[in-house]
Motif scaffolding. Structure first.
Motif, short mmCIF file in Angstrom:
data_model
loop_
_atom_site.label_atom_id
_atom_site.label_comp_id
_atom_site.label_asym_id
_atom_site.label_seq_id
_atom_site.Cartn_x
_atom_site.Cartn_y
_atom_site.Cartn_z
N ASP A 473 14.10 6.06 -0.74
CA ASP A 473 13.04 5.05 -0.78
C ASP A 473 13.57 3.75 -0.19
OD1 ASP A 473 13.64 2.96 -3.09
OD2 ASP A 473 14.31 4.91 -3.82
N THR A 475 12.99 0.75 -1.10
CA THR A 475 12.96 -0.35 -2.06
C THR A 475 14.31 -0.46 -2.79
OG1 THR A 475 10.60 -0.01 -2.41
CG2 THR A 475 11.76 -1.36 -4.04
N GLY A 492 4.14 9.92 -1.39
CA GLY A 492 3.82 9.06 -2.52
C GLY A 492 2.96 9.74 -3.57
N SER A 505 8.46 7.88 -9.03
CA SER A 505 7.71 7.86 -7.78
C SER A 505 6.48 6.95 -7.92
CB SER A 505 7.27 9.27 -7.41
OG SER A 505 6.51 9.26 -6.23
N SER A 506 6.17 6.22 -6.82
CA SER A 506 5.06 5.28 -6.86
C SER A 506 4.38 5.23 -5.50
CB SER A 506 5.57 3.88 -7.24
OG SER A 506 4.60 2.90 -6.99
N GLN A 507 3.08 4.89 -5.50
CA GLN A 507 2.34 4.73 -4.25
C GLN A 507 2.88 3.58 -3.43
OE1 GLN A 507 -0.06 6.47 -2.91
NE2 GLN A 507 -0.80 7.84 -4.53
N ASN A 508 3.54 2.62 -4.09
CA ASN A 508 4.04 1.44 -3.39
C ASN A 508 5.33 1.70 -2.62
OD1 ASN A 508 1.95 -0.11 -4.49
ND2 ASN A 508 3.12 -0.49 -6.36
N HIS A 509 5.97 2.85 -2.89
CA HIS A 509 7.23 3.14 -2.22
C HIS A 509 7.02 3.54 -0.77
CE1 HIS A 509 9.45 4.04 -6.25
NE2 HIS A 509 9.59 2.79 -5.88
N LYS A 510 7.91 3.07 0.07
CA LYS A 510 8.00 3.56 1.44
C LYS A 510 9.22 4.46 1.52
CE LYS A 510 5.73 -0.42 3.55
NZ LYS A 510 5.83 -1.53 4.54
N TRP A 511 9.14 5.46 2.40
CA TRP A 511 10.16 6.50 2.40
C TRP A 511 10.74 6.69 3.79
CZ3 TRP A 511 10.62 8.58 -2.53
CH2 TRP A 511 9.53 8.35 -3.38
#
Length: 568
Positions: A473, A475, A492, A505-511
């Motif tokens: 991720d 972040t 996400g 896991s979160s919708q705000n994460h970029k991968w």
């Protein structure tokens, strides 16, 4: 006269990393070790081509010695890793994979060996400095007031060895036993210099893993079932113990070196037996209740002692001598020709018998506080039991390392991806100054940084063996794994936790997928929520040393110019 053979010239290999055969062997070794890494690692069966014992394992301390190679370059790396494992017991596969990945990345980058070595050495210093900081984002302080993190650390080691073939309840049970046994070896209320105790491991084949247990004190084999009634009838407290390290079988060879003069007509066997019986009389007069011998006791002496209510244990073996001496306070007696001094006697508070399958064992409990305990390990067959015993011994060593440094690192690949992101961010910010200090161009420096970080990420990616994806991720720079059927745009949507279990896991994460380019960023610190505990931990001391060994061994390999082999 022997035939003279002309001596063959030595074989000299220039620039071994440019040799196709050596590179192929290094690549094969890297693939082999990667496939063993982690809880879902694949097992290896190793045997030589003329038969012999088959080794089934995925543990570096067992696997690497079983793999033989005639290539000195391979043996150089093996020896270095095994030296680390012998001192720290853990992270052998981590060190091996990282070392081989660093060599491969340096070769693929096209950097000269000297530049790659200088950059690797600098980045190693960056990693060590970061890991030793109090606010390091991948370090966890261990609180000895709670056993939770210790159990997590033990469980991470035990569950990462698939050869043990443990179910989740079994792995948790063994982890708790390992921590319980470790804590029993730490003495309480001991003034002055503290000396850790011992864990004696007894393997019992053919029984369920959940039958495994830990007992304070010492359990020894009790082949003499006729003495069991005497054990139950002993009520005096404490009981006197004598311990012999010499053979009491009555053989002349046991009397020492030198010339033995025997007068004509003298019956030597009878004289030696008389001497043994005199010893027995002294022991009876001193009110000894437990008579222990490292080696063999003469049958007549055994019968004499038992007739006087003394329990006899023979063939104890050298490995149990020291823990028994620590437990009872008895000093091993090495001769039968002198009076036994009072200080040589020891004591036990209580004797009892315990049954484990076909084994009948005598349980010796100390008269006071003692840091000796016995772990009974049970498993269904010999291979699984052998691996479980090795793993438990490694776990004990790792837990002892926490006394020196009460910290752990996040497991599941999160430490590797986090450090890689940190090193990239810090290196890009300081590229001008560092390139100048390392006497290389900025392009060369960034190539070296990229190779170093990709090597760290490749170790995390090695945890995936079932066709899934290894991700990070953008972040917190933690490591994630997803099954092969999950598309990138739906990452996400997948609920779950990172490898160490601290980030959900979160919708705000970029991968980003491992070993792919991504925007440089500084890993964000985690919230210090004490209710959320990591699910996977690695030994701080072992992994820190493994990181140093991996980089230094890779640098040594990159610095080798010639291999010279004597072919005679």
């Amino acid at each position: 006269m022997s035939r003279l053979v002309k001596k063959s010239p030595s074989l000299c290999t220039d620039l071994p990393l440019d040799n196709t055969d050596i590179c192929d062997k290094l690549n094969l070794l890297r693939q082999l070790l990667r496939s063993c890494f982690g809880p879902t690692g694949r097992l290896k069966q190793v045997h030589n081509n003329i038969g012999g014992h088959v080794v089934t394992t995925s543990t570096s301390s067992v696997l690497l010695p079983a793999i033989s190679s005639s290539q000195p370059f391979i043996n150089l790396i093996k020896t270095s890793i095994l030296n680390h494992v012998s001192r720290f017991s853990d992270c052998g596969l981590f060190a091996s994979i990282l070392c081989l990945s660093l060599i491969e990345q340096a070769k693929q980058s096209g950097l000269s060996g000297n530049v790659a070595i200088r950059v690797n050495k600098h980045l190693l210093g960056v990693c060590i400095s970061y890991l030793q900081q109090e606010d390091c984002g991948c370090k966890v302080k261990l609180d000895f007031c709670s056993s939770q993190n210790l159990i997590t650390l033990a469980h991470s080691i035990i569950s990462s060895k698939p050869t043990c073939v443990l179910t989740k309840p079994e792995a948790l049970h063994i982890s708790k036993l390992a921590v319980q046994a470790f804590l029993l070896t730490v003495p309480c209320n001991s003034p002055g210099i503290v000396s850790l105790g011992r864990i004696v491991t007894v393997a019992v084949e053919g029984h369920a893993v959940l039958d495994s247990a830990v007992f304070p004190g010492l359990l020894v084999d009790m082949p003499d079932v006729f003495s069991l009634n005497k054990v139950e009838n002993l009520h005096s407290n404490p009981l006197c113990v004598v311990l012999f390290s010499t053979s009491l079988a009555g053989d002349l060879s046991e009397l020492g070196d030198g010339i033995i003069e025997v007068h004509p007509g003298v019956d030597t066997d009878s004289q030696i037996l008389d001497q043994l019986l005199e010893l027995g009389k002294r022991v009876v007069n001193d009110e000894v209740k437990l008579f222990v011998c490292q080696k063999v006791v003469h049958p007549v002496l055994q019968q004499y002692l038992r007739n006087h209510g003394i329990i006899v244990i023979e063939r104890l073996g050298i490995t149990l001598m020291e823990p028994l001496s620590q437990l009872t306070g008895a000093q091993p007696v090495a001769t039968l020709h002198t009076t036994i001094p009072a200080m040589a006697y020891g004591k036990v508070s209580r004797l009892s018998s315990k049954q484990f399958g076909s084994k009948t064992m005598l349980h010796l409990q100390p008269p006071g506080d003692s840091a000796i305990c016995t772990m009974i390990l049970c498993h269904r067959n010999e291979t699984m039991l052998s691996e479980l015993k090795v793993v438990c011994q490694k776990t004990e060593h790792v837990l002892r390392l926490t006394l020196r440094e009460p910290s752990a690192l996040l497991g599941g690949g999160c430490t590797e991806t986090h450090i890689a992101a940190y090193v990239r961010h810090k290196s890009i910010r300081e590229v001008t100054d560092r390139a100048s200090a390392l006497r290389c161009s900025q392009t060369e420096y960034l190539l070296g940084v990229e190779g170093f970080c990709r090597s760290l990420e490749s170790v995390a990616a090695a945890l995936v063996h079932d066709g899934g994806s290894s991700l990070m991720d953008l972040t917190h720079a933690h490591h994630w794994t997803h099954s092969a059927d999950v598309m990138k745009e739906h990452l996400g949507d997948n609920s779950g936790f990172c490898g160490c279990g601290l980030v959900e896991s979160s919708q705000n994460h970029k991968w980003t997928y491992s070993n792919t380019k991504y925007p440089e960023f500084s890993p964000a610190p985690l919230s210090r929520d004490v209710t959320v505990q990591p699910r996977v931990l690695d030994s701080f001391t072992a992994k820190l040393n493994a990181l140093q060994v991996a980089v230094e061994t890779a640098n040594l390999a990159l610095d080798v110019r010639y291999l010279i082999q004597d072919m005679n």
